[in-house]
Design an enzyme around this catalytic site. Structure first.
Site, PDB file in Angstrom:
ATOM      1  N   ASP A   1       0.807  -1.230   0.000  1.00 54.53           N
ATOM      2  CA  ASP A   1       0.000   0.000   0.000  1.00 54.53           C
ATOM      3  C   ASP A   1       0.840   1.279   0.000  1.00 54.53           C
ATOM      4  O   ASP A   1       0.317   2.358  -0.261  1.00 54.53           O
ATOM      5  CB  ASP A   1      -0.923   0.027   1.227  1.00 54.53           C
ATOM      6  CG  ASP A   1      -1.966  -1.067   1.185  1.00 54.53           C
ATOM      7  OD1 ASP A   1      -2.129  -1.675   0.116  1.00 54.53           O
ATOM      8  OD2 ASP A   1      -2.606  -1.308   2.216  1.00 54.53           O
TER       9      ASP A   1
ATOM     10  N   GLN B   1      -2.421  -8.742  -6.710  1.00 54.46           N
ATOM     11  CA  GLN B   1      -1.482  -7.619  -6.557  1.00 54.46           C
ATOM     12  C   GLN B   1      -0.327  -7.917  -5.615  1.00 54.46           C
ATOM     13  O   GLN B   1       0.694  -7.258  -5.632  1.00 54.46           O
ATOM     14  CB  GLN B   1      -2.211  -6.398  -5.966  1.00 54.46           C
ATOM     15  CG  GLN B   1      -3.195  -5.772  -6.894  1.00 54.46           C
ATOM     16  CD  GLN B   1      -4.265  -4.999  -6.133  1.00 54.46           C
ATOM     17  OE1 GLN B   1      -4.180  -3.795  -6.015  1.00 54.46           O
ATOM     18  NE2 GLN B   1      -5.269  -5.683  -5.623  1.00 54.46           N
TER      19      GLN B   1
ATOM     20  N   MET C   1      -6.172  -2.635  -4.231  1.00 53.93           N
ATOM     21  CA  MET C   1      -6.028  -2.535  -2.772  1.00 53.93           C
ATOM     22  C   MET C   1      -5.687  -1.109  -2.360  1.00 53.93           C
ATOM     23  O   MET C   1      -5.220  -0.306  -3.168  1.00 53.93           O
ATOM     24  CB  MET C   1      -4.999  -3.533  -2.260  1.00 53.93           C
ATOM     25  CG  MET C   1      -5.562  -4.932  -2.164  1.00 53.93           C
ATOM     26  SD  MET C   1      -4.412  -6.080  -1.415  1.00 53.93           S
ATOM     27  CE  MET C   1      -5.470  -7.525  -1.241  1.00 53.93           C
TER      28      MET C   1
HETATM   29  O1  F6P Z   1      -1.543  -5.070   3.842  1.00 51.39           O
HETATM   30  C1  F6P Z   1      -2.284  -4.218   3.084  1.00 51.39           C
HETATM   31  C2  F6P Z   1      -3.391  -4.847   2.342  1.00 51.39           C
HETATM   32  O2  F6P Z   1      -2.861  -5.220   1.123  1.00 51.39           O
HETATM   33  C3  F6P Z   1      -4.599  -3.920   2.218  1.00 51.39           C
HETATM   34  O3  F6P Z   1      -4.596  -3.067   1.131  1.00 51.39           O
HETATM   35  C4  F6P Z   1      -5.748  -4.887   2.192  1.00 51.39           C
HETATM   36  O4  F6P Z   1      -6.923  -4.276   2.675  1.00 51.39           O
HETATM   37  C5  F6P Z   1      -5.279  -5.958   3.082  1.00 51.39           C
HETATM   38  O5  F6P Z   1      -3.883  -6.020   2.942  1.00 51.39           O
HETATM   39  C6  F6P Z   1      -5.903  -7.299   2.814  1.00 51.39           C
HETATM   40  O6  F6P Z   1      -5.274  -8.242   3.600  1.00 51.39           O
HETATM   41  P1  F6P Z   1      -5.781  -9.725   3.857  1.00 51.39           P
HETATM   42  O7  F6P Z   1      -5.507 -10.470   2.627  1.00 51.39           O
HETATM   43  O8  F6P Z   1      -4.939 -10.225   4.968  1.00 51.39           O
HETATM   44  O9  F6P Z   1      -7.219  -9.658   4.193  1.00 51.39           O
END
Ligand code: F6P
Length: 341
Positions: free
Chosen positions: A127, A273, A169
């Site tokens: 991010d 991503q 994301m």
């Molecule tokens: O770590 C950041 C991120 O990529 C965010 O943009 C996203 O909301 C989150 O991780 C999603 O993470 P997970 O796959 O653990 O739910």
């Protein structure tokens, strides 16, 4: 000297490159030994370890994910969590810890540092929203993947005269949306930092059709309409209290279709991503972070995080680095107004 290494939070391209940089320099230059902690803070909390030496880091430079595993475990919310972490570090004769992670993982590192644990942080997140560093590794790879997706969607949008929405994301910060939207020539870019007006979005969409092109809308998962809230995937929260996002793309396509009468479809990029091999830039940055993190341990610079400033790697206090996140400045976002519509 024995150093523990852990990777916490969402996986991110370049994590293995950091681990390799730490171990190679730590062993070959300083003669250190290493202990790998499994699955983020779960490792020190439960005493879950894995061998970590030159043999274990061979061949991992171009691999995505993390050989140490990751989780969103938060020892600060577990009864006696800090005491358990300290006991397990002592039991494994770990003198210092290198924590590789985003705002949550490094927030725990900052708290432990305040409790006397020798810890150095390395900033990680696709991010790019970690304060105190110009870039985090993983971001460049994510932007390249999202840009390629935008490029590919252009042809379908134009062949079928459809509105194509792509959800990327970015929970509180729209860096991936902004960079990939600009690089991919999107006609609308929506980010969490700037609430969007649905009427304006529809006006841009219609303007695009008028000049005989089909619109591409890039939206960050945390973007919100002027009237409305973030769209959540479900009601669950992780150990750091974060909700699961996703759904804003689908919501937008539905609204655009209802208001303009134009067919609108959504692509959600999701974990694509974060997956796969890191870009050359991310391998370069991650390797430098790893080398400098082990130097920081060697210098006893505990309670710091390595950070990129310009082309230099510097050390910043962990507490400062985790105090607030880095969001897109409104003036930077406004630079690209000319491309909307
Ligand atoms: O770590 C950041 C991120 O990529 C965010 O943009 C996203 O909301 C989150 O991780 C999603 O993470 P997970 O796959 O653990 O739910």
């Amino acid at each position: 000297m024995r150093i523990g290494v852990l990777t916490g939070g969402g996986d991110c391209p370049g994590l293995n490159a950091v681990i390799r940089g730490i171990v190679r320099k730590g062993v070959e230059v300083y003669g250190y030994e290493f202990t790998g902690f499994r699955d983020g803070w779960r490792g020190p909390l439960d005493g879950a370890t894995t061998p970590l030496g030159v043999a274990e880091v061979r061949g991992i430079l171009p691999r995505g994910g993390t050989v140490l595993g990751s989780s969103r475990t938060n020892p600060l919310t577990v009864a006696d969590g800090i005491r358990k972490v300290k006991e397990n570090l002592a039991a494994h004769r770990v003198d210092a810890l290198i924590a590789i992670g985003g705002e949550d993982t490094l927030g725990v590192a900052a708290a432990l540092s305040g409790q006397g644990v020798n810890v150095v942080g390395v900033p990680k997140t696709i991010d790019n929203d970690l304060n105190a560093t110009d870039y985090t590794f993983g971001f460049d790879t994510a932007v390249n993947i999202a840009t390629e997706a935008v490029d590919r969607l252009h042809t379908t949008a134009e062949s079928h005269r459809r509105v194509l929405v792509i959800e990327v994301m970015g929970r509180h910060a729209g860096w991936i949306a902004l960079h990939s939207g600009v690089a991919g020539g999107a006609n609308v870019i929506l980010i969490p930092e700037h609430r969007f007006d649905m009427e304006q979005v529809c006006a841009w969409v219609e303007q695009r059709f008028r000049i005989n092109y089909a619109p591409i809308v890039v939206v960050a998962e945390g973007a919100m309409p002027v009237e409305g809230q973030m769209v959540l995937k479900d009601d669950t929260r992780d150990a750091f209290g974060h909700v699961r996002l996703s759904g804003i793309g689908e919501w937008l396509a539905h609204e655009i279709e209802a208001r303009t009468g134009k067919e609108a479809r959504t692509t959600v990029l999701g974990h694509i991503q974060r997956g796969g091999t890191p870009s050359a830039f991310d391998r370069w940055l991650a390797t430098r972070f790893g080398l400098h993190a082990v130097d920081a341990v060697h210098d006893g610079a505990y309670g710091t995080m390595v950070a990129l400033r310009g082309t230099d790697i510097v050390r910043v206090p962990l507490a400062e680095a985790t105090a607030r996140i880095k969001t897109v400045d409104p003036a930077l976002y406004a630079e690209f107004d000319v491309f909307f519509g």
